[in-house]
Design a protein around this motif. Structure first.
Motif, PDB file in Angstrom:
ATOM      1  N   GLY A   1      38.922  45.965  23.286  1.00 45.46           N
ATOM      2  CA  GLY A   1      38.410  45.063  22.252  1.00 45.46           C
ATOM      3  C   GLY A   1      36.904  44.913  22.289  1.00 45.46           C
ATOM      4  N   ALA A   2      36.209  45.857  22.927  1.00 45.86           N
ATOM      5  CA  ALA A   2      34.753  45.805  23.045  1.00 45.86           C
ATOM      6  C   ALA A   2      34.126  46.960  22.275  1.00 45.86           C
ATOM      7  CB  ALA A   2      34.339  45.868  24.511  1.00 45.86           C
ATOM      8  N   SER A   3      32.882  46.756  21.874  1.00 45.07           N
ATOM      9  CA  SER A   3      32.163  47.789  21.137  1.00 45.07           C
ATOM     10  C   SER A   3      30.662  47.607  21.353  1.00 45.07           C
ATOM     11  CB  SER A   3      32.481  47.710  19.641  1.00 45.07           C
ATOM     12  OG  SER A   3      32.077  46.453  19.122  1.00 45.07           O
ATOM     13  N   LEU A   4      29.892  48.576  20.882  1.00 43.38           N
ATOM     14  CA  LEU A   4      28.437  48.477  20.926  1.00 43.38           C
ATOM     15  C   LEU A   4      28.022  47.389  19.940  1.00 43.38           C
ATOM     16  CD1 LEU A   4      25.782  49.720  22.052  1.00 43.38           C
ATOM     17  CD2 LEU A   4      25.766  51.163  20.012  1.00 43.38           C
ATOM     18  N   LEU A   5      27.431  46.320  20.456  1.00 45.55           N
ATOM     19  CA  LEU A   5      27.069  45.183  19.607  1.00 45.55           C
ATOM     20  C   LEU A   5      25.587  45.114  19.276  1.00 45.55           C
ATOM     21  CD1 LEU A   5      29.215  42.365  21.281  1.00 45.55           C
ATOM     22  CD2 LEU A   5      29.755  43.713  19.232  1.00 45.55           C
ATOM     23  N   TYR A   6      24.764  45.748  20.094  1.00 44.21           N
ATOM     24  CA  TYR A   6      23.322  45.588  19.879  1.00 44.21           C
ATOM     25  C   TYR A   6      22.556  46.756  20.449  1.00 44.21           C
ATOM     26  CZ  TYR A   6      18.731  43.328  19.784  1.00 44.21           C
ATOM     27  OH  TYR A   6      17.411  43.022  19.532  1.00 44.21           O
ATOM     28  N   MET A   7      21.582  47.225  19.692  1.00 41.29           N
ATOM     29  CA  MET A   7      20.604  48.206  20.166  1.00 41.29           C
ATOM     30  C   MET A   7      19.246  47.503  20.172  1.00 41.29           C
ATOM     31  SD  MET A   7      21.925  51.214  20.886  1.00 41.29           S
ATOM     32  CE  MET A   7      20.432  52.205  20.962  1.00 41.29           C
ATOM     33  N   VAL A   8      18.580  47.506  21.321  1.00 39.93           N
ATOM     34  CA  VAL A   8      17.263  46.894  21.420  1.00 39.93           C
ATOM     35  C   VAL A   8      16.279  47.778  20.662  1.00 39.93           C
ATOM     36  CG1 VAL A   8      15.436  46.120  22.984  1.00 39.93           C
ATOM     37  CG2 VAL A   8      17.833  45.920  23.681  1.00 39.93           C
ATOM     38  N   PRO A   9      15.492  47.198  19.743  1.00 39.60           N
ATOM     39  CA  PRO A   9      14.508  48.009  19.026  1.00 39.60           C
ATOM     40  C   PRO A   9      13.573  48.715  20.009  1.00 39.60           C
ATOM     41  CG  PRO A   9      14.746  45.867  17.972  1.00 39.60           C
ATOM     42  CD  PRO A   9      15.495  45.799  19.276  1.00 39.60           C
ATOM     43  N   MET A  10      13.332  50.003  19.756  1.00 39.81           N
ATOM     44  CA  MET A  10      12.565  50.815  20.706  1.00 39.81           C
ATOM     45  C   MET A  10      11.133  50.342  20.881  1.00 39.81           C
ATOM     46  SD  MET A  10      14.248  54.575  20.101  1.00 39.81           S
ATOM     47  CE  MET A  10      13.348  55.396  21.385  1.00 39.81           C
ATOM     48  N   GLU A  11      10.588  49.587  19.932  1.00 42.19           N
ATOM     49  CA  GLU A  11       9.225  49.093  20.122  1.00 42.19           C
ATOM     50  C   GLU A  11       9.149  48.059  21.255  1.00 42.19           C
ATOM     51  OE1 GLU A  11      10.611  46.747  16.339  1.00 42.19           O
ATOM     52  OE2 GLU A  11      10.798  48.813  17.054  1.00 42.19           O
ATOM     53  N   TYR A  12      10.321  47.564  21.702  1.00 43.75           N
ATOM     54  CA  TYR A  12      10.359  46.610  22.815  1.00 43.75           C
ATOM     55  C   TYR A  12      10.765  47.255  24.132  1.00 43.75           C
ATOM     56  CZ  TYR A  12      10.168  43.187  19.086  1.00 43.75           C
ATOM     57  OH  TYR A  12       9.799  42.463  17.985  1.00 43.75           O
ATOM     58  N   THR A  13      11.067  48.547  24.112  1.00 45.81           N
ATOM     59  CA  THR A  13      11.616  49.191  25.305  1.00 45.81           C
ATOM     60  C   THR A  13      10.720  50.278  25.889  1.00 45.81           C
ATOM     61  OG1 THR A  13      12.770  50.941  24.088  1.00 45.81           O
ATOM     62  CG2 THR A  13      13.950  48.837  24.398  1.00 45.81           C
ATOM     63  N   GLY A  14       9.568  50.485  25.311  1.00 45.25           N
ATOM     64  CA  GLY A  14       8.715  51.570  25.788  1.00 45.25           C
ATOM     65  C   GLY A  14       9.287  52.945  25.473  1.00 45.25           C
ATOM     66  N   GLY A  15      10.142  53.010  24.470  1.00 46.34           N
ATOM     67  CA  GLY A  15      10.725  54.276  24.050  1.00 46.34           C
ATOM     68  C   GLY A  15      12.106  54.561  24.596  1.00 46.34           C
TER      69      GLY A  15
ATOM     70  N   TYR B   1      27.188  46.549  25.073  1.00 41.88           N
ATOM     71  CA  TYR B   1      28.597  46.478  24.676  1.00 41.88           C
ATOM     72  C   TYR B   1      29.181  45.123  25.063  1.00 41.88           C
ATOM     73  CZ  TYR B   1      28.818  51.500  23.838  1.00 41.88           C
ATOM     74  OH  TYR B   1      28.634  52.765  23.336  1.00 41.88           O
ATOM     75  N   GLY B   2      30.178  44.690  24.301  1.00 40.16           N
ATOM     76  CA  GLY B   2      30.911  43.480  24.635  1.00 40.16           C
ATOM     77  C   GLY B   2      31.956  43.177  23.591  1.00 40.16           C
ATOM     78  N   ARG B   3      32.626  42.054  23.791  1.00 37.91           N
ATOM     79  CA  ARG B   3      33.594  41.574  22.798  1.00 37.91           C
ATOM     80  C   ARG B   3      32.913  40.603  21.843  1.00 37.91           C
ATOM     81  NH1 ARG B   3      37.623  40.722  27.516  1.00 37.91           N
ATOM     82  NH2 ARG B   3      38.737  42.713  27.539  1.00 37.91           N
ATOM     83  N   ASP B   4      32.271  39.590  22.396  1.00 45.55           N
ATOM     84  CA  ASP B   4      31.607  38.571  21.579  1.00 45.55           C
ATOM     85  C   ASP B   4      30.093  38.642  21.663  1.00 45.55           C
ATOM     86  OD1 ASP B   4      34.138  37.395  20.927  1.00 45.55           O
ATOM     87  OD2 ASP B   4      34.146  36.475  22.915  1.00 45.55           O
ATOM     88  N   ARG B   5      29.597  39.175  22.785  1.00 44.25           N
ATOM     89  CA  ARG B   5      28.167  39.323  22.998  1.00 44.25           C
ATOM     90  C   ARG B   5      27.972  40.488  23.965  1.00 44.25           C
ATOM     91  NH1 ARG B   5      26.521  37.439  27.905  1.00 44.25           N
ATOM     92  NH2 ARG B   5      28.071  36.280  29.080  1.00 44.25           N
ATOM     93  N   PRO B   6      26.815  41.108  23.958  1.00 46.44           N
ATOM     94  CA  PRO B   6      26.590  42.226  24.867  1.00 46.44           C
ATOM     95  C   PRO B   6      26.580  41.763  26.328  1.00 46.44           C
ATOM     96  CG  PRO B   6      24.937  42.201  23.114  1.00 46.44           C
ATOM     97  CD  PRO B   6      25.683  40.906  23.037  1.00 46.44           C
ATOM     98  N   VAL B   7      27.399  42.397  27.138  1.00 39.80           N
ATOM     99  CA  VAL B   7      27.437  42.082  28.572  1.00 39.80           C
ATOM    100  C   VAL B   7      27.290  43.338  29.424  1.00 39.80           C
ATOM    101  CG1 VAL B   7      28.782  39.964  28.295  1.00 39.80           C
ATOM    102  CG2 VAL B   7      29.967  42.112  28.685  1.00 39.80           C
ATOM    103  N   PHE B   8      27.573  44.498  28.867  1.00 39.14           N
ATOM    104  CA  PHE B   8      27.433  45.769  29.575  1.00 39.14           C
ATOM    105  C   PHE B   8      26.391  46.591  28.836  1.00 39.14           C
ATOM    106  CE2 PHE B   8      28.736  50.288  29.980  1.00 39.14           C
ATOM    107  CZ  PHE B   8      28.462  50.430  31.330  1.00 39.14           C
TER     108      PHE B   8
END
Length: 128
Positions: free
Chosen positions: A27-41, A47-54
């Motif tokens: 019951g989990a899926s990819l919930l969020y991708m951090v925008p690359m401008e915040y990650t240094g590329g 992934y998670g059910r209700d919020r990203p935890v993994f």
């Protein structure tokens, strides 16, 4: 006690394909991708059910250490489905679904190695 955790992967697309399929039965899926401008590329997704935890991310170096992570399954059937989906997605078997009474009488888990060799588990602690 653990709010979230993350691993570094060598090939984000291959790992995403694996985790998209392996997480679905839980019951989990990819919930969020951090925008690359915040990650240094780096590519970072959660992934998670209700919020990203993994979280998984690409790093500057290829991962050198293998990690172990266990995901909570809500039933033994979810453990079975996780194992089947993970194997179908290219995971390598590291212990099929079954009881592990050396942990406790109702410990029902299954283990696979992901594309980077991490030991990924689904576990249900409820009685049958």
């Amino acid at each position: 006690m653990i709010d979230h955790l993350g691993i570094t992967v060598a090939d984000f697309d291959a790992s995403k394909a694996f985790y998209d399929k392996a997480m679905a039965p839980l019951g989990a899926s990819l919930l969020y991708m951090v925008p690359m401008e915040y990650t240094g590329g780096a590519r970072i997704g959660g992934y998670g059910r209700d919020r990203p935890v993994f979280w998984m991310s690409t790093g500057k170096d290829k991962p050198r250490d293998h990690q172990h992570v266990a995901f909570t399954a809500r039933s033994r059937a979810e453990v079975d489905a996780f194992h089947a989906a993970a194997i179908a997605a290219g995971g390598k078997d590291n212990g099929g679904p079954g009881l592990r009474p050396h942990y406790h009488p109702n410990y029902y888990g299954a283990f696979v190695f992901d594309p980077d060799g991490n030991n990924v588990e689904a576990v249900c602690h409820a009685p049958e």
